[in-house]
Design a protein around this motif. Structure first.
Motif, PDB file in Angstrom:
ATOM      1  N   ARG A  26     -12.876 -17.678  42.828  1.00 16.97           N
ATOM      2  CA  ARG A  26     -11.929 -17.297  43.877  1.00 16.97           C
ATOM      3  C   ARG A  26     -10.772 -16.573  43.189  1.00 16.97           C
ATOM      4  O   ARG A  26     -10.610 -16.643  41.985  1.00 16.97           O
ATOM      5  N   GLY A  27      -9.960 -15.908  43.978  1.00 13.51           N
ATOM      6  CA  GLY A  27      -8.786 -15.251  43.415  1.00 13.51           C
ATOM      7  C   GLY A  27      -8.947 -13.750  43.404  1.00 13.51           C
ATOM      8  O   GLY A  27      -9.630 -13.168  44.260  1.00 13.51           O
ATOM      9  N   ARG A  82      -3.935 -20.425  40.150  1.00 11.90           N
ATOM     10  CA  ARG A  82      -5.164 -20.430  40.928  1.00 11.90           C
ATOM     11  C   ARG A  82      -6.378 -20.231  40.022  1.00 11.90           C
ATOM     12  O   ARG A  82      -7.418 -20.879  40.192  1.00 11.90           O
ATOM     13  N   THR A  83      -6.223 -19.351  39.015  1.00 16.34           N
ATOM     14  CA  THR A  83      -7.326 -19.089  38.096  1.00 16.34           C
ATOM     15  C   THR A  83      -7.694 -20.331  37.303  1.00 16.34           C
ATOM     16  O   THR A  83      -8.874 -20.646  37.113  1.00 16.34           O
ATOM     17  N   MET A 128       1.449 -17.573  40.111  1.00 17.39           N
ATOM     18  CA  MET A 128       0.597 -18.201  41.123  1.00 17.39           C
ATOM     19  C   MET A 128      -0.870 -17.867  40.896  1.00 17.39           C
ATOM     20  O   MET A 128      -1.752 -18.725  41.025  1.00 17.39           O
ATOM     21  N   GLU A 129      -1.141 -16.605  40.523  1.00 19.33           N
ATOM     22  CA  GLU A 129      -2.519 -16.217  40.261  1.00 19.33           C
ATOM     23  C   GLU A 129      -3.062 -16.947  39.031  1.00 19.33           C
ATOM     24  O   GLU A 129      -4.225 -17.347  38.993  1.00 19.33           O
ATOM     25  N   ASN A 184      -9.456 -22.747  39.459  1.00 17.00           N
ATOM     26  CA  ASN A 184     -10.815 -22.259  39.685  1.00 17.00           C
ATOM     27  C   ASN A 184     -11.728 -22.620  38.524  1.00 17.00           C
ATOM     28  O   ASN A 184     -12.900 -22.967  38.712  1.00 17.00           O
TER      29      ASN A 184
END
Length: 316
Positions: A104-105, A93-94, A89-90, A97
């Motif tokens: 963010r993150g 998100r990265t 998930m990270e 971004n």
């Protein structure tokens, strides 16, 4: 039997992700009580969340009682799977971004203990620059032994680490950061404290009770420790400082770490011209990692020209 027959996990919901994060915090903290401060919720609420996760997975994840907290075999597997899910998930998100070029993150960084007292404060300044560039970035610092930092970066739950450059591992990229000088010290109550360096022989130092580290050392550090009479051990530099400050032991400490006690007259270096060695530190990242805007921003700040010293809010 720890499995509950017939229960299977279907679509992952936001509620499931919260349960997994609670489970991770409990495991990382070593139990329900310790996780209260991390999660900011009560032990009874944590227990309800854990029960919900066990119901959702159909598995008994942990044992808890008078003997303490322990994961079941299934619990260990779910914990590992949860780490992979949160890391994925990270990563998602990265990458999103990066499309927006908006920070963010999270930045998950592993650091060896007692580096905060280095006078040039490069890590501190880089973290300040990251927070300024991305106010919404969440920074998570893990103070753990170098071997655990390397494992964390390898398996992806840490983005970057700062470790002594001793035995580089395949699969990690090491980038030199800085070095520290390590000297031999004694406490004010030690018989050698009032002696002139010129009158202290190598034989006297070798005969004195010494605290030796149980962690890995560079070759020069190993050579400096070989003559010493190790009658005590410590797993980190703070443990060495505790014993040296008793005045009953001599031991090696980083010069910047010992400086506060030297200034107070509680420690002194012994024969610093001869009894010293250098430890070099590197940042480590996983080789072949995917683009990570938060990480790259931090690294750019870390290796930029050091700023003129300015007073940070946390400094006295």
């Amino acid at each position: 039997m720890s499995r509950r027959q017939g229960a299977q996990l279907g679509q992952i919901s936001d509620f499931d992700l919260r349960l997994i994060r609670v489970f991770k915090a409990v495991v990382d903290s070593g139990g329900f009580t310790a996780a209260e401060a991390v999660l900011g919720i009560s032990r009874s609420a944590i227990s309800i969340h854990m029960g919900d996760l066990e119901a959702r997975t159909g598995l008994k994840l942990c044992q808890r009682g008078r003997s303490g907290f322990a994961l079941t075999e299934e619990g260990r597997e779910v914990y590992r799977a949860g780490l992979q899910l949160l890391a994925a998930m990270e990563t998602f998100r990265t990458e999103v971004n990066a499309l927006h070029r908006h920070l963010r993150g999270e930045l998950n960084i592993g650091i060896t203990d007692n580096l905060v007292s280095l006078p040039h404060m490069r890590i501190t300044h880089a973290l300040a620059a990251l927070k300024e560039a991305g106010p919404e970035v969440r920074i998570n610092i893990h103070m753990i032994p170098p071997s655990e930092v390397e494992v964390g970066v390898m398996d992806g739950h840490l983005h970057v680490g700062v470790v002594p450059t001793i035995g580089p591992l395949a699969g990690l990229d090491y980038r030199p950061l800085y070095g520290e000088t390590v000297q031999l010290y004694c406490g004010e109550a030690h018989p050698l404290f009032q002696r002139d360096d010129a009158g202290i022989s190598d034989a006297e130092l070798a005969a004195a009770d010494a605290v030796v580290p149980s962690f890995a050392l560079p070759p020069d550090g190993q050579r400096c420790h070989e003559p010493l009479q190790g009658t005590a051990t410590a797993t980190d530099r703070e443990g060495i400082a505790f014993l040296v400050l008793t005045g009953r032991y001599i031991g090696f400490l980083p010069e910047h770490f010992a400086a506060r006690w030297v200034d107070e007259g509680r420690l002194r270096a012994l024969r610093p011209d001869a009894w010293h060695y250098q430890v070099d530190y590197s940042t480590i990242t996983r080789r072949g990692r995917r683009p990570h805007l938060v990480l790259e921003t931090f690294l750019d700040a870390l290796y930029a020209r050091p700023p003129a010293h300015r007073r940070l809010p946390a400094e006295d």
